[in-house]
Design a protein around this motif. Structure first.
Motif, PDB file in Angstrom:
ATOM      1  N   HIS A 271      18.978  48.965  85.627  1.00  0.00           N
ATOM      2  CA  HIS A 271      20.241  48.827  86.381  1.00  0.00           C
ATOM      3  C   HIS A 271      20.052  48.572  87.881  1.00  0.00           C
ATOM      4  O   HIS A 271      19.130  49.127  88.473  1.00  0.00           O
ATOM      5  N   ARG A 273      21.800  45.725  91.369  1.00  0.00           N
ATOM      6  CA  ARG A 273      22.586  44.934  91.942  1.00  0.00           C
ATOM      7  C   ARG A 273      21.971  44.174  92.965  1.00  0.00           C
ATOM      8  O   ARG A 273      21.052  44.489  93.748  1.00  0.00           O
ATOM      9  N   VAL A 275      23.252  42.092  96.531  1.00  0.00           N
ATOM     10  CA  VAL A 275      24.022  41.912  97.416  1.00  0.00           C
ATOM     11  C   VAL A 275      23.451  40.909  98.533  1.00  0.00           C
ATOM     12  O   VAL A 275      22.596  41.185  98.927  1.00  0.00           O
ATOM     13  N   LEU A 290      22.584  40.185  87.945  1.00  0.00           N
ATOM     14  CA  LEU A 290      22.655  41.434  89.056  1.00  0.00           C
ATOM     15  C   LEU A 290      23.724  41.288  89.774  1.00  0.00           C
ATOM     16  O   LEU A 290      23.974  42.224  90.764  1.00  0.00           O
ATOM     17  N   ARG A 291      24.393  39.922  90.141  1.00  0.00           N
ATOM     18  CA  ARG A 291      25.435  40.030  90.932  1.00  0.00           C
ATOM     19  C   ARG A 291      26.889  40.256  90.514  1.00  0.00           C
ATOM     20  O   ARG A 291      27.660  39.620  89.946  1.00  0.00           O
ATOM     21  N   ALA A 292      26.830  41.579  90.024  1.00  0.00           N
ATOM     22  CA  ALA A 292      28.256  42.018  89.494  1.00  0.00           C
ATOM     23  C   ALA A 292      29.200  41.897  90.430  1.00  0.00           C
ATOM     24  O   ALA A 292      29.031  41.876  91.932  1.00  0.00           O
ATOM     25  N   GLY A 295      30.049  43.810  94.330  1.00  0.00           N
ATOM     26  CA  GLY A 295      28.869  44.762  94.496  1.00  0.00           C
ATOM     27  C   GLY A 295      28.528  46.135  93.685  1.00  0.00           C
ATOM     28  O   GLY A 295      27.860  46.775  94.008  1.00  0.00           O
ATOM     29  N   GLN A 296      28.919  45.843  92.431  1.00  0.00           N
ATOM     30  CA  GLN A 296      28.955  47.146  91.363  1.00  0.00           C
ATOM     31  C   GLN A 296      27.698  47.169  90.784  1.00  0.00           C
ATOM     32  O   GLN A 296      26.748  46.102  91.028  1.00  0.00           O
ATOM     33  N   GLN A 297      27.382  48.208  90.327  1.00  0.00           N
ATOM     34  CA  GLN A 297      26.182  48.469  89.531  1.00  0.00           C
ATOM     35  C   GLN A 297      25.894  47.659  88.209  1.00  0.00           C
ATOM     36  O   GLN A 297      27.036  47.681  87.725  1.00  0.00           O
ATOM     37  N   ALA A 298      25.232  46.732  87.977  1.00  0.00           N
ATOM     38  CA  ALA A 298      25.048  45.782  86.999  1.00  0.00           C
ATOM     39  C   ALA A 298      24.082  46.533  85.864  1.00  0.00           C
ATOM     40  O   ALA A 298      23.000  46.981  86.227  1.00  0.00           O
ATOM     41  N   THR A 299      24.247  46.071  84.662  1.00  0.00           N
ATOM     42  CA  THR A 299      23.252  46.539  83.520  1.00  0.00           C
ATOM     43  C   THR A 299      22.606  45.207  83.010  1.00  0.00           C
ATOM     44  O   THR A 299      23.164  44.357  82.905  1.00  0.00           O
ATOM     45  N   THR A 304      23.657  41.307  78.567  1.00  0.00           N
ATOM     46  CA  THR A 304      24.228  40.976  79.459  1.00  0.00           C
ATOM     47  C   THR A 304      23.335  39.506  79.972  1.00  0.00           C
ATOM     48  O   THR A 304      23.752  38.791  80.572  1.00  0.00           O
TER      49      THR A 304
END
Length: 449
Positions: A271, A273, A275, A290-292, A295-299, A304
């Motif tokens: 997990h 991100r 930014v 990673l660029r959700a 700026g949210q947390q990405a899995t 994915t």
């Protein structure tokens, strides 16, 4: 008449012990420095202002043993910097670990058993020299330089107003020394767990067959991923024409990428991100994942990554095949008297420990933010520094703010790895029943080769 006793030439025992310890530490530092220096040069760190390259090199070595680098500075109440880096350039770490283990074990060659007191003495002397080296490394890993505010006019106005931010970085001594000491102990423990050349105290010899076959086989898996990644890097450099950037990645962060791919192939998750403009040298699918949004947390997992590149699904069969081959190798290196369930359990434990270590090693925390009265500063300086230390060949385009985090979900990764190890351990042991095991004596091969 009694002839005088002649003594063997060479330093006394105590001096020889400290020289051996010094040789181990120097081997590790030289190997790490060579790999890191070439990688940083390819990444463009030689262009840092005010002769900052040696300090960045020292900071990279500190990161390679688990330390952290803090960036700080400012210009009174007008400018402020909040930044820090905690990420292991694993190419550098592996080079140092292999060199130190090789020299340490070579000093013990031609022995089947070693006394516990002797081993503890060697480890203690090596640890003392290593701690001194870490302190020196942390002292050297600091540098300060002036960040340009922009063009000549802006720079002149900034100087007139007293807005000349000084930005510096330094390795955190407690973290570098503490985790660096643990890193050394882990390297030596892994060397004794993997190598058949490592002599053990007589009380521990009976445990070596329960540990070494599986440990060696998993080490071969990690090396296999490094080989595959290096070949892919060379092909990418030739096909895409970005040889300098690609080789910088290989020399600084290849294990970070390919060992993460190993974990993802087993079904593990990371997990994080990305930014801002932090130009890390990561593959495009990983960077995009990673660029959700917002700026949210990405899995980061197979699903994915496959959304951005369908070829990511090949990570699953690759992990399965290499793990099965490792289980077969471990079974072949074990006596035939080892029962199937014993081999499966041992291999499951070894796989779980390997994925646990991979998860800890591939953690990344990098945050930065430099502003003057809330306005981001221009190019150069800090951007080059962060890009160089993290192995980026694309320094930051601006110094506003940014972050990269990447953390493994160990509570799911470790049980998954254990399950994979159990399954492949059973299959590998079954396949190995039809081949000769190491040490067996047959009519065709009376020497047991």
């Amino acid at each position: 008449m009694q002839q005088p006793t002649t003594r063997a030439a060479g330093p006394p025992g105590a001096v020889r012990g400290w020289l051996d310890a010094l040789a181990v530490v120097l081997a590790g530092l030289v190997a790490m420095a060579a790999v890191a220096a070439l990688g940083l040069w390819l990444a463009g760190a030689d262009s840092l202002p005010d002769g900052g390259f040696p300090a960045v090199l020292a900071a990279t070595l500190a990161l390679a043993v688990g330390g952290s680098v803090q960036l700080d500075g400012g210009a009174g109440g007008f400018a402020a910097l909040d930044a820090g880096i905690s990420a292991m350039p694993l190419s550098v770490s592996v080079a140092g670990a292999v060199a130190m283990a090789e020299v340490f074990l070579r000093q013990l060659r031609f022995r089947a058993v070693a006394g516990g007191g002797e081993l503890l003495g060697r480890i203690a002397r090596t640890a003392v020299v290593w701690l001194l080296a870490l302190v020196l490394l942390a002292v050297v890993a600091r540098h300060t330089f002036v960040v340009r505010l922009g063009g000549d006019l802006v720079q002149s106005l900034g100087g007139a107003l007293g807005l000349t931010p000084e930005v510096g970085f330094h390795a955190e001594v407690p973290t570098t020394v503490g985790i660096g000491f643990a890193w050394l102990l882990l390297v030596l423990a892994a060397a004794f767990a993997v190598s058949r050349r490592a002599p053990l105290p007589s009380a521990l010899v009976r445990y070596q067959l329960a540990v070494r076959p599986a440990a060696f086989a998993l080490w071969m898996v990690l090396l296999g991923y490094l080989l595959i990644g290096a070949v892919a890097g060379v092909v990418t450099a030739i096909a895409h024409g970005n040889a300098r950037q690609t080789m910088a990645v290989v020399l600084l962060a290849l294990p970070n990428l390919v060992w993460l791919a190993f974990g993802v192939g087993l079904g593990a998750e990371w997990h994080g991100r990305l930014v801002g403009g932090l130009g890390l040298p990561v593959p495009k699918p990983l960077a995009e994942a990673l660029r959700a949004p917002q700026g949210q947390q990405a899995t980061i997992d197979l699903g994915t990554l496959a959304e951005h590149d369908a070829r990511s699904w090949w990570l699953l069969p690759l992990a399965a095949v290499l793990l099965l081959a490792a289980a077969f190798l471990a079974a072949r290196r074990s006596p035939r008297s080892v029962r199937l369930w014993q081999h499966a359990v041992r291999f499951a434990l070894a796989t779980a420990v390997t994925v646990l270590l991979v998860g800890l090693w591939t953690r990344v925390d990098a945050d930065y933010g430099l502003s003057v009265l809330g306005v981001g500063l221009g190019q150069g300086g800090l951007g080059d520094l962060i890009g160089a230390v993290l192995g980026s060949s694309n320094p930051l385009a601006s110094l506003g703010s940014g972050s990269l985090t990447l953390h493994p979900s160990l509570w799911t990764a470790v049980p998954l790895a254990a399950g994979w190890g159990l399954l492949t351990g059973v299959l590998g042991a079954l396949l190995a029943t039809r081949v000769q095991h190491r040490g067996e004596v047959t009519e065709e091969d009376p020497q047991g080769r």
